[in-house]
Design an enzyme around this catalytic site. Structure first.
Site, PDB file in Angstrom:
ATOM      1  N   HIS A  98       0.740  -1.173   0.160  1.00 14.16           N
ATOM      2  CA  HIS A  98      -0.079  -0.159  -0.119  1.00 14.16           C
ATOM      3  C   HIS A  98       0.800   1.254   0.009  1.00 14.16           C
ATOM      4  O   HIS A  98       0.457   2.444  -0.377  1.00 14.16           O
ATOM      5  CB  HIS A  98      -0.953   0.063   1.122  1.00 14.16           C
ATOM      6  CG  HIS A  98      -0.574   0.239   2.498  1.00 14.16           C
ATOM      7  ND1 HIS A  98      -0.184  -0.626   3.531  1.00 14.16           N
ATOM      8  CD2 HIS A  98      -0.245   1.567   2.974  1.00 14.16           C
ATOM      9  CE1 HIS A  98       0.021  -0.141   4.555  1.00 14.16           C
ATOM     10  NE2 HIS A  98       0.134   1.280   4.449  1.00 14.16           N
ATOM     11  N   ASP A 141       0.987  -7.656   2.123  1.00 12.92           N
ATOM     12  CA  ASP A 141       1.241  -6.524   2.040  1.00 12.92           C
ATOM     13  C   ASP A 141       2.771  -5.745   1.791  1.00 12.92           C
ATOM     14  O   ASP A 141       3.460  -5.179   2.588  1.00 12.92           O
ATOM     15  CB  ASP A 141       0.715  -5.384   3.234  1.00 12.92           C
ATOM     16  CG  ASP A 141       0.190  -3.955   2.718  1.00 12.92           C
ATOM     17  OD1 ASP A 141       0.870  -3.567   1.912  1.00 12.92           O
ATOM     18  OD2 ASP A 141      -0.386  -3.378   3.588  1.00 12.92           O
ATOM     19  N   SER A 157       4.040   2.276   8.520  1.00 14.38           N
ATOM     20  CA  SER A 157       3.698   1.360   7.619  1.00 14.38           C
ATOM     21  C   SER A 157       5.225   0.946   6.624  1.00 14.38           C
ATOM     22  O   SER A 157       5.757   1.837   6.343  1.00 14.38           O
ATOM     23  CB  SER A 157       2.833   1.588   6.428  1.00 14.38           C
ATOM     24  OG  SER A 157       1.506   1.296   6.853  1.00 14.38           O
TER      25      SER A 157
HETATM   26  N1  ARG Z   1      -4.760   0.550   7.705  1.00 13.45           N
HETATM   27  C1  ARG Z   1      -3.712   0.560   7.108  1.00 13.45           C
HETATM   28  C2  ARG Z   1      -2.885   1.782   7.031  1.00 13.45           C
HETATM   29  O1  ARG Z   1      -3.378   2.757   7.926  1.00 13.45           O
HETATM   30  C3  ARG Z   1      -3.570   0.144   5.588  1.00 13.45           C
HETATM   31  C4  ARG Z   1      -4.048   1.135   4.487  1.00 13.45           C
HETATM   32  C5  ARG Z   1      -4.275   0.686   3.094  1.00 13.45           C
HETATM   33  N2  ARG Z   1      -5.138  -0.597   2.985  1.00 13.45           N
HETATM   34  C6  ARG Z   1      -6.351  -0.519   2.843  1.00 13.45           C
HETATM   35  N3  ARG Z   1      -7.141  -1.394   2.836  1.00 13.45           N
HETATM   36  N4  ARG Z   1      -7.194   0.701   2.913  1.00 13.45           N
HETATM   37  O2  ARG Z   1      -2.344   2.652   6.502  1.00 13.45           O
HETATM   38  N1  GLU Z   2      -1.289   1.118   7.589  1.00 13.89           N
HETATM   39  C1  GLU Z   2      -0.685   2.321   8.252  1.00 13.89           C
HETATM   40  C2  GLU Z   2       0.444   2.952   7.673  1.00 13.89           C
HETATM   41  O1  GLU Z   2       0.255   3.369   6.556  1.00 13.89           O
HETATM   42  C3  GLU Z   2       0.042   1.500   9.553  1.00 13.89           C
HETATM   43  C4  GLU Z   2      -1.039   1.349  10.723  1.00 13.89           C
HETATM   44  C5  GLU Z   2      -1.135   2.052  11.683  1.00 13.89           C
HETATM   45  O2  GLU Z   2      -1.729   3.074  11.809  1.00 13.89           O
HETATM   46  O3  GLU Z   2      -0.427   1.564  12.834  1.00 13.89           O
HETATM   47  O4  GLU Z   2       1.107   3.848   8.110  1.00 13.89           O
END
Ligand code: ARG
Ligand code: GLU
Length: 727
Positions: free
Chosen positions: A96, A232, A662
């Site tokens: 991502h 990922d 991330s």
């Molecule tokens: N929750 C993760 C973060 O905050 C992954 C976000 C990307 N993935 C998604 N399905 N939207 O960035």
């Molecule tokens: N998916 C998040 C990022 O892009 C990390 C997840 C979190 O918030 O800990 O940094």
């Protein structure tokens, strides 16, 4: 006499160092919670880290004298972390995080998002103009220098100005005659300052990415959730000039040779194992008063969740009905849904934790402590009352400004957002800017609008317009309505029809004709365009009615935050408090561990490929499993990466992470890479505001799954040869 002075100085020194070690011994630092400053691990954390199982030293993590882990960790792009995994500049981050780069290289013929991309040799690695990685060269405490320039008599504006000016000087001195970039960042909400010196590499090429059905497996359905089965990750390579220094893209550049890279462990993880995450957490609010939590939980989040519910309802339905729209709105949907889902989780987590009550109880104790001593009373005695007075106002403006941007900017009514980009063009023409500047701007807008319309479906935007305008009218005081909305109140549908029929911002061809035939006379047409006019009105509301007061309130809040933080540090003297995240390099450590999300349910620490197969569902887009992966699973063809006939996919641990982490390396006791951080588990996403060791878990990709995919799925084994795998 002189001797006496001398003696007393020694005594004093001795005494203060005794006192210091006594204080340090008393200083209580938790495992799990905390995002620690790498250059201070030595002082505050390394003992407990070693007690928890870490086998290396603080110097191995951060050193300015020798190669250390910090030389292998960087900011990837603008908001993620990545780490080096070979002596040849190979880096790994999340899928991502690489998403945009992968998308940019994707066409209908070469759909790398859908099918994945694997360079089979270095020549096939793809350049990504604009993509950078940023290393930390070193950091330095400059608190004394900055804080000696300010005093309590200064107004907050003055203080800001002085800090800015002194920071500028420090940065200038530190970077003079170097290729480095630097910045001075506030820590502990302005009670300390650190100089951060960085080196930016600008030739970063795409090496590999799994198909989205693996790299984004589970999509937004599984996002923020455990058990998780997302692969990922993506691979890039840093290129440098012949001196190994940063350079713009050139075919002559060569792979960067790092001072340090992470060996990769094939050993895997088990509950209780030490883990450490080393990366760039963006922002947290651990020391905020109860009023802040109340604002979020009772006002701001519910309103924002509600408006995004609406957006997602419209977009999801359109995506389901039309495969073209599904692709066009994939990234937008992901972005809207990501914070939306986190907010919902945060509210639940804070409630379950009784976070507001806990803060209130803490504030009672704090107040009693402050009142107990005259000087403290002067300094801290009224801070909570001031917060109580500020937050209703602050919350109101915060909501207004967020609401306005939800409706008219970030993935709201997109045509109005797009129209705002033409403001500069209009000003340029009206201020008689040189023609080449104007045509430059027109060129920029051509590119921007082309890419805009590629991912734009007027039918979706029309629905968004109607729904969001109504939300705006319901939730914003009338004096903050743009005049157009006042004029068309009750006739929103007509307004919408008219706007979408006439505007150049709702139709790719009209836009193209307009820009191609652009002359200074076109500005007149632009200023009559209904979408453009609406965008100007919205900007006017924001700039004259919201922004100035918001600035004022922000400054007030900043002052309170700084003093309250200092107060908390004084009050909680026995503990060493970590500074809130501020997108600087941090270390967090904890252990691999499952958790109990609710009564009678226990989640194990690790997921496996079996779970991918269990989720497989041809009817749900997020759960399509590629045939090749099924075949590898059926044949149990896991190579050296599996474990007792199972293929590990993800694992969870108690590391305190947040957005920005991330792509961060997850490191074991030996300092070897065991995973790549990419998310947090649903029950614990309130950790940005309050950490709960029982519920907060970071989610990492098991590095062995990445290796398996590179080797067995992609057949890109040539990449494994440059890595250092340890059994
Ligand atoms: N929750 C993760 C973060 O905050 C992954 C976000 C990307 N993935 C998604 N399905 N939207 O960035
Ligand atoms: N998916 C998040 C990022 O892009 C990390 C997840 C979190 O918030 O800990 O940094």
């Amino acid at each position: 006499m002189e001797l006496w002075i001398y003696k007393s100085k020694i005594m004093k020194k001795l005494f203060s160092s005794l006192l210091l070690s006594f204080l340090i011994a008393l200083t209580f630092v938790r495992a799990d919670e905390g995002m620690w400053i790498p250059m201070l691990l030595d002082r505050f954390n390394i003992d407990i880290m070693q007690r928890e199982g870490f086998k290396l030293t603080a110097e191995d993590i951060y050193s300015i004298n020798k190669a250390s882990m910090k030389d292998a960790v960087m900011i990837f792009g603008g908001g993620c972390t990545a780490e080096l995994i070979s002596p040849e500049g190979l880096i790994i981050t999340n899928h991502h995080c690489g998403y945009r780069s992968i998308q940019r290289h994707s066409t209908v013929e070469h759909d790398y998002l859908t099918n994945g991309f694997w360079a089979m040799s270095r020549d096939e690695e793809l350049p990504n103009p604009g993509l950078t990685v940023t290393f930390l060269v070193r950091m330095e405490d400059v608190s004394d220098r900055i804080l000696s320039k300010v005093n309590d008599a200064m107004s907050e504006e003055e203080r800001e100005k002085v800090v800015r000016e002194e920071s500028r000087k420090i940065v200038e001195e530190a970077t003079k005659r170097t290729i480095f970039k630097a910045q001075v960042k506030p820590f502990y909400l302005g009670n300390q300052y650190f100089l951060i010196i960085q080196k930016v590499y600008r030739d970063v090429r795409l090496v590999g990415a799994p198909p989205s059905a693996i790299g984004k497996f589970g999509g937004d359905t599984d996002n923020w959730m455990w058990p998780r089965h997302t692969g990922d990750f993506s691979l890039f390579r840093i290129y440098a000039n012949k001196d190994n220094e940063p350079a713009e893209y050139s075919p002559d550049n060569r792979p960067y040779h790092p001072a340090y890279f992470f060996p990769i462990s094939l050993k895997g993880v088990k509950p209780g194992d030490f883990t450490m995450v080393f990366g760039y957490p963006g922002s947290t609010y651990e020391y905020a008063p109860s009023y802040h939590l109340k604002m979020l939980v009772h006002d701001l989040y519910p309103k924002l969740i509600d408006i995004r519910d609406k957006k997602l309802e419209i977009i999801n339905a359109a995506q389901e009905a039309d495969p073209k729209v599904r692709i066009q709105y994939a990234a937008k949907n992901a972005s809207i849904s990501n914070s939306w889902k986190r907010w919902i989780g945060e509210i639940r987590g804070l409630k379950k934790l009784h976070a507001i009550e806990k803060k209130e109880a803490f504030e009672k104790r704090f107040q009693a402590w402050a009142d107990a001593e005259p000087q403290r009373k002067v300094r801290y005695g009224s801070i909570l009352q001031e917060y109580a007075a500020l937050y209703p106002e602050y919350g109101k403006y915060d909501l207004w400004s967020s609401y306005l941007s939800e409706v008219f900017a970030r993935y709201g009514i997109e045509t109005v957002g797009l129209a705002r980009y033409f403001h500069t063009l209009v000003s340029m023409v009206e201020e008689k800017a040189p023609p080449e500047k104007v045509s430059d701007r027109v060129m920029t807008l051509k590119k921007r609008t082309e890419s805009f319309f590629r991912d734009y479906e007027p039918a979706v935007d029309r629905q968004l317009f109607l729904a969001l305008v109504k939300k705006y009218e319901e939730n914003m005081p009338r004096e903050l309505w743009p005049p157009t909305l006042v004029k068309w109140e009750g006739k929103e549908e007509k307004l919408m029809e008219r706007l979408y029929r006439k505007s150049i911002f709702t139709d790719a061809d009209r836009m193209k004709d307009f820009l191609e035939g652009f002359t200074s006379a076109s500005v007149k047409k632009l200023k009559k365009d209904p979408a453009y006019r609406l965008s100007e009105e919205v900007a006017e509301v924001y700039l004259s009615r919201i922004w100035p007061e918001m600035q004022n309130l922000e400054l007030k809040k900043k002052r309170l935050d700084r003093i309250y933080m200092a107060g908390q540090m004084a009050f909680r003297q026995g503990e060493h408090l970590y500074p809130d995240a501020n997108f600087t390099l941090r270390v967090t450590y904890g252990q691999v561990k499952g958790y109990e999300p609710r009564d009678a349910v226990y989640y194990l620490h690790m997921s496996t490929l079996k779970g991918v197969m269990e989720k497989d569902n041809p009817d749900i887009y997020d759960y399509h499993v590629p045939e090749k992966l099924k075949e590898l699973y059926r044949n149990k063809d896991f190579g050296p990466y599996g474990e007792n006939g199972r293929m590990p996919v993800c694992f969870i641990a108690t590391n305190h992470t947040t957005g920005g982490n991330s792509g961060s390396p997850v490191i074991n006791a030996e300092g070897h890479l065991i995973g790549v951080n990419f998310d947090r588990a649903w029950e614990g996403v309130m950790s940005d505001l309050m950490y709960n060791p029982d519920q907060c878990r970071n989610i990492s990709l098991d590095i062995r799954y990445a290796l398996f995919l590179i080797d067995k799925y992609a057949g890109a084994g040539w990449l494994l040869k440059e890595m250092k795998l340890v059994k």
